[in-house]
Design an enzyme around this catalytic site. Sequence first.
Site, PDB file in Angstrom:
ATOM      1  N   ASN A   1       0.786  -1.229   0.000  1.00  0.00           N
ATOM      2  CA  ASN A   1       0.000   0.000   0.000  1.00  0.00           C
ATOM      3  C   ASN A   1       0.824   1.288   0.000  1.00  0.00           C
ATOM      4  OD1 ASN A   1      -2.476  -1.502   0.144  1.00  0.00           O
ATOM      5  ND2 ASN A   1      -2.002  -1.896   2.298  1.00  0.00           N
ATOM      6  N   THR A   2       2.146   1.150  -0.103  1.00  0.00           N
ATOM      7  CA  THR A   2       3.030   2.301  -0.304  1.00  0.00           C
ATOM      8  C   THR A   2       3.705   2.107  -1.657  1.00  0.00           C
ATOM      9  OG1 THR A   2       3.434   2.602   2.061  1.00  0.00           O
ATOM     10  CG2 THR A   2       5.044   3.554   0.540  1.00  0.00           C
TER      11      THR A   2
END
Length: 378
Positions: free
Chosen positions: A210-211
Amino acid sequence: MDPRLRGDDEEVLRKGVTKAKRRRALTFVDRNAMGAPMSYALRPLLFALDAERAHALTLRALAVRAALPYPAAKANPRLATRIGALAFANPLGVAAGLDKDGVAIEGLFGLGFGAVEMGTLTPVPQAGNPKPRLFRLVADRAVINRMGFNNGGLEAGLARARVATRGTGRLGINVGANKDAADRVADYVAGVAAAAPIADYVTINISSPNTPGLRDLQHGAALDDLLAACTAARGDTPLFLKIAPDLDTTAIDGIVRAAIGNRIDALIMGNTTVSRPALRAPEAGETGGLSGAPLATLARQRLADVRSAAGGSIALIAAGGIDSGAEAYARIRAGASLVQLYSALVFAGPGLPRRILRDLDARLARDGFANVAEAVAA
């Protein structure tokens, strides 16, 4: 404001539920504070709330519980295990992501866990990705998240960790890089250096989906540079590396070589997956990392792949889809010295850790093992 609640918790109860449900929610806080298992009658209330708000309320309940006396778990030598020189009273740990900021460390230890891994913490506080970003897949006993390393930052998290009572438990601190960091390696080094004097072990998390671009650090020269820099910063504190279950065997071989070459103490396999097995819940189409029961098959296979690549040269920690004593035991027999869970608590409640430990103890006794360490990869 009710003294048992604060911030988002109070907002949830003020805006999101009726007065009757508010009373029941406060009962949930009190019941957990006194150490009683969450009743199945209360689960529909929590599930009626937005997943992230329910999560915050649960952490608050655990924090309240930790402020009250409760009996310590009786030591059981058969559940003991170790990674290098670091001994664990039992092999069951809390995976990072449940308590990002360390607000409920003592409450989580009170549930029976042998290790609690807080984080992921980044050097600078960050809000994470836009909401909604956390989804329960009730029909699948799964969770999808795209949180994005939301946390209050290293300074605040480490301040809580420094004063938390651990008893015989081990505290891990999971560190990561800020999304907009100009030098992500520098962020990891800062996290390791700051956390090492406080933690029983530090975990480098390069596996969150998610980054953007974070998982690129799992490969080649970027990985070697990162691990070398973090090893130099950790002092004598054990250093673990958390990797993704979406890696192929070639990538796993490279990671294992780099980890051994840079004296990493353990590999955590793994994080959430971006793959999608067959799912039934309507939230199945949400983007983000999938965790919970549907991840178990993939997580087992990747644990076997890492064990094959490492040949016993590095300790392993299993995560992903662990929700029972049978599953924990299977991962230990497959090579894991520790197991971690998070999503299973959402569906099984706070009594799950002790149930798993009782079942694991019975299985070890049945098969003639004096302790968990004897059963690892047996």
